[in-house]
Design a protein around this motif. Structure first.
Motif, PDB file in Angstrom:
ATOM      1  N   LYS A 198      -4.043  -1.061   9.567  1.00 30.45           N
ATOM      2  CA  LYS A 198      -4.767  -0.341   8.666  1.00 30.45           C
ATOM      3  C   LYS A 198      -3.801   0.929   7.837  1.00 30.45           C
TER       4      LYS A 198
ATOM      5  N   LYS B 135      -0.818  -1.573   5.926  1.00 30.00           N
ATOM      6  CA  LYS B 135      -1.318  -2.391   4.721  1.00 30.00           C
ATOM      7  C   LYS B 135      -0.370  -3.265   4.263  1.00 30.00           C
TER       8      LYS B 135
ATOM      9  N   LYS C 112     -10.727  -4.457   7.491  1.00 30.05           N
ATOM     10  CA  LYS C 112     -11.513  -5.087   6.556  1.00 30.05           C
ATOM     11  C   LYS C 112     -11.224  -6.403   6.386  1.00 30.05           C
TER      12      LYS C 112
ATOM     13  N   GLU D 297      -8.383  -6.909   4.073  1.00 28.11           N
ATOM     14  CA  GLU D 297      -7.030  -6.421   4.543  1.00 28.11           C
ATOM     15  C   GLU D 297      -6.514  -7.768   5.449  1.00 28.11           C
TER      16      GLU D 297
ATOM     17  N   ASN E  20      -2.289   4.124   1.091  1.00 25.89           N
ATOM     18  CA  ASN E  20      -3.485   3.268   0.382  1.00 25.89           C
ATOM     19  C   ASN E  20      -3.345   3.811  -1.146  1.00 25.89           C
TER      20      ASN E  20
ATOM     21  N   ASP F 218       1.249   1.339  -4.698  1.00 25.25           N
ATOM     22  CA  ASP F 218       1.429   0.026  -4.860  1.00 25.25           C
ATOM     23  C   ASP F 218       2.726  -0.551  -3.903  1.00 25.25           C
TER      24      ASP F 218
ATOM     25  N   ALA G  29      -2.287  -4.674   1.034  1.00 26.56           N
ATOM     26  CA  ALA G  29      -3.727  -4.290   1.238  1.00 26.56           C
ATOM     27  C   ALA G  29      -4.233  -3.228   0.563  1.00 26.56           C
ATOM     28  N   ARG G  30      -3.448  -2.680  -0.255  1.00 23.86           N
ATOM     29  CA  ARG G  30      -3.883  -1.492  -0.977  1.00 23.86           C
ATOM     30  C   ARG G  30      -5.133  -1.710  -1.670  1.00 23.86           C
ATOM     31  N   GLY G  31      -6.258  -0.594  -1.540  1.00 22.72           N
ATOM     32  CA  GLY G  31      -7.484  -0.737  -2.056  1.00 22.72           C
ATOM     33  C   GLY G  31      -7.988  -2.081  -1.484  1.00 22.72           C
ATOM     34  N   ALA G  32      -7.858  -2.534  -0.348  1.00 17.68           N
ATOM     35  CA  ALA G  32      -8.554  -3.532   0.227  1.00 17.68           C
ATOM     36  C   ALA G  32      -9.714  -3.166   0.928  1.00 17.68           C
ATOM     37  N   LEU G  33     -11.034  -2.962   0.204  1.00 17.21           N
ATOM     38  CA  LEU G  33     -12.118  -2.174   0.988  1.00 17.21           C
ATOM     39  C   LEU G  33     -13.297  -2.966   1.299  1.00 17.21           C
TER      40      LEU G  33
END
Lengths: 358, 358
Positions: A51, A54, A74, A77, A332, A335, A353-357
C-alpha cells in the motif's frame, strides 16, 4: 496515459520538471537491505506492505531480497501487482462485496492470494478455494473481530467450510505505529502481541493450527520481531521513511529516500517563497512536508497547487526536495517514480496501483 | 489505463463498486445553470476554474452555458483540457521553468492561452506571442506582486516587450473564500477589489489599458460581481459544493453534487462501522467528509483505506454517499466520474487532468 511525460533516462536532476516523485535509489536500497537482514536475522517472515509503494518493481525487489510476498489493501491493488509479476499477495483487509470477491477468486488462479475476514456473515460469500485469515482487533479500534472466543468461533467457521483454508491471524495495530514515545509504542505493541498470542493458544487448544500470526509495521516491527508471537511482519513505510515516522522518538533506523522535487515559482519578498508542490503533490494528512537538508526552513502552508516556505534563502526557480509528511497517499498522487542515482535519472518506475481503490 | 474499470452505462447505483467518485447529474446541472444565469444577469464574464474538476467534458458544458473559457493551475492541466476540446484556457498561476513555457507556447498555437506573471525576472523567459496577466497579491499572501507601483512597473515591462500582450490583472483572494463569517468574507473581498481597482486606475493613468480584472471564487463571487471592479469571475467548486464550503455561514447557494460512494466493510459492533473510503478516496485537508443525508452521523477518523463512522445505524455491506471535505483534491484521486441520474449510471467522464502536476 500519464498526465505528464516522464523525463528521459540520464536526465540531470536539475532538468527534471517539477513537481516529481523522486526516489533516491542508494538510500532506498539501503532501507530494503536493512529490513531484509533484520527479518532474516530474527528468523521471521517479511511481507512488506505494498500500500505504501503500489509498485510491482519495488515488490519484486523486496521479494528478491527474501520477502515471502507483499500485502495490499484492495483487490485492485492485488490485480495491478499480480499483473506486474508479483506471485504472492495478502489482501490484509476485509473484502465484502461479491463482485470484488469474484475478482479475488480470479486472482487466486494466477498467484498465491489470501484475504482477511472479521465477520462470519461474509464467510458464505467467500469464493473457494481461498486462504482466509481472521483479522483480530488488537487495539487499533478499526476493523477486526474481538480476540479470544469471537475469533475462535470465526476461525472454526472458516475451517469447517469446504475449500476455505484458515490461514492464520491478522493482528495489525495501526494506531501504535506513530505513538511518539518509544515506551508507549512498545507497550501498545506488547498488548497487541498478547492478544494475538492468547487467541492463537485458544485456537490450538481447539484443534485449529495457527502457524501464521502476521502484523506489525514500520513503527513497531522492532518490538514485533522480538515478541515471540508474530511469525510475519508487514512494514511498508520503511522503504521511504516519511516525515511523520521521523517525528517518532527513537524513530525507525531508515533514511528518507522518497522526495517531492519542487521549484520556487514565486518569491514575493516578504520572508517567504512559494513552491509548486501543494497538497495535490504531497499529502498533508499527517502534517506538512519538511524541506530536505534545511531544518530551519518550514513548509508552513499548503494549498492545492502551492506551498509556502519560510525561513530559507531560496531564490526564484531554485529546485529543492521535500520529505512528504505521509508517503503512502503522496505516492498515490503520481503516475511514476523518478529514480535517481548520482544526480541523474536512472529509471522510471510506474506506480502500477495508483488510484486502485476498489 | 484506469486502475479500476468503470461500471457499464445503465448499472443501478447499488451495483456500482466502491469507492467511486459519483456525480449527481441533476444537482450538478442546476449548479451550472445557476452560476451561468447569475453571471449573465450581472453582465460579468464567467471563467470557471477547472482545477476543481479537471474534466474536458465539464469544461465544454460550462462554455456551452456561456463561460468564456476556463482557468487551470498547471501547464499539464491546460494540455489535457485543450486535448479534450477546450478552446480558451487561462493558466491562473505562475509558470517559471523554460521547458514548461515552451509547452505553453505550443498550446498557444492550438487555443487561446494566457498565463500569469508576478516577477519581472520571468518576463525575458516568456515565449512569444502570448497573453500575460499580472498577478497581484490582494490579501492571500501567496503569489502575486504588490498592487500599485510594483504591479505598474511589471505591466509596463510586459507591454513594452515585443509580442507579449498585457492581458490584465489577476486578483484572486484565495484566503477569503472560506472565511466563515459573511461580513468578514465580504470585507476581505472588498479589500481585494479595492487593491485591484487602485492598480487598474494607476495603469490606465500611465496609458496601459486594463480591460480584464479577473478573480473571485465560489466563496466570494456574490461580492465580486457587485464590486464594480471585477470584469471576470473564476469560481470552481460551485459545481460540486464540498463540505467545507457548506461550513461557511451563509454558504453559497449550491447543492452537493459530488460524492464518494462507499460501503460498510466492517461492523465490529462497538458503536461504529468502518467504510472502504479513507484518505486515498476522499481528501481530508479541509476536514473530514460528511455523510449525505445523515447529519447525526460523524466520519470521525480517516486512515489510508478506512473511514470510521459513528452515530449511525448502518449495517455491514450498506452503501452510502460521503460529501468530500474538499472537492478539488478528492477529484484528483480518481480516473473518472460515475455520473448518475435516476438511480443509474448515465455516463462515465474521465478526469482528464488527474495527476497533471507539472
Amino acid at each position: 496515459m500519464a498526465a505528464t511525460l516522464p523525463p528521459d533516462i540520464g536526465t540531470p536532476l536539475a532538468d527534471v520538471e517539477t513537481p516529481a516523485l523522486m526516489l533516491d535509489l542508494d538510500a532506498f536500497e539501503r532501507n530494503l537491505a536493512h529490513m531484509a537482514r533484520t527479518a532474516a536475522a530474527a528468523n521471521i517472515r517479511l511481507r512488506p506492505h505494498a500500500k505504501s509503494h503500489k509498485c510491482a518493481e519495488i515488490a519484486r525487489r523486496q521479494m528478491a531480497l527474501g520477502a515471502v510476498g507483499v500485502c495490499c489493501q484492495k483487490v485492485s491493488e492485488a490485480e495491478a501487482l499480480i499483473d506486474g509479476g508479483v506471485t504472492d499477495v495478502l489482501v490484509s483487509n476485509e473484502v465484502v462485496d461479491p463482485p470484488k470477491l469474484r475478482r479475488l477468486a480470479a486472482l487466486a488462479e494466477r498467484a498465491t492470494v489470501a484475504v482477511c475476514v472479521d465477520d462470519e456473515r461474509v464467510v458464505p460469500l467467500l469464493p473457494t478455494p481461498l486462504d482466509v485469515l481472521v483479522e483480530i482487533d488488537v487495539g487499533g479500534n478499526r476493523c477486526g473481530i474481538a480476540p479470544g472466543e469471537p475469533a475462535l468461533r470465526l476461525a472454526e467457521r472458516i475451517a469447517n467450510t469446504p475449500n476455505l483454508r484458515f490461514g492464520g491471524l491478522h493482528a495489525y495495530q495501526g494506531a501504535a505505529q506513530h505513538i511518539r514515545s518509544p515506551v508507549d509504542r512498545a507497550n501498545a505493541a506488547a498488548r497487541a502481541a498478547h492478544a494475538a498470542a492468547h487467541t492463537a493458544d485458544l485456537l490450538r487448544a481447539h484443534g485449529i493450527p495457527c502457524n501464521l500470526i502476521t502484523g506489525g509495521g514500520s513503527g513497531t516491527y522492532q518490538f514485533d520481531i522480538t515478541s515471540g508471537v508474530y511469525t510475519e511482519i508487514q512494514p511498508g513505510s520503511y522503504i521511504f521513511m516519511d516525515a511523520d515516522y521521523a517525528r517518532n522518538e527513537s524513530p525507525p533506523p531508515f533514511e528518507h529516500s522518497l522526495f517531492v522535487y519542487t521549484q520556487v515559482m514565486s518569491a514575493p519578498g516578504h520572508g517567504y517563497v512559494v513552491v509548486d508542490a501543494g497538497l495535490k503533490a504531497s499529502a498533508v494528512d499527517s502534517g506538512m512536508p519538511t524541506v530536505d537538508g534545511c531544518p530551519m526552513v518550514s513548509y508552513t502552508r499548503a494549498s492545492d497547487e502551492h506551498g509556502v516556505l519560510t525561513g530559507g534563502t531560496f531564490r526564484l526557480r531554485d529546485k529543492l526536495r521535500l520529505v512528504p509528511g505521509h508517503c503512502d497517499p503522496t505516492v498515490n498522487l503520481y503516475d511514476y517514480y523518478v529514480a535517481i542515482r548520482d544526480g541523474r535519472v536512472e529509471a522510471i518506475w510506474p506506480v502500477d496501483a495508483r488510484g486502485a481503490l476498489t
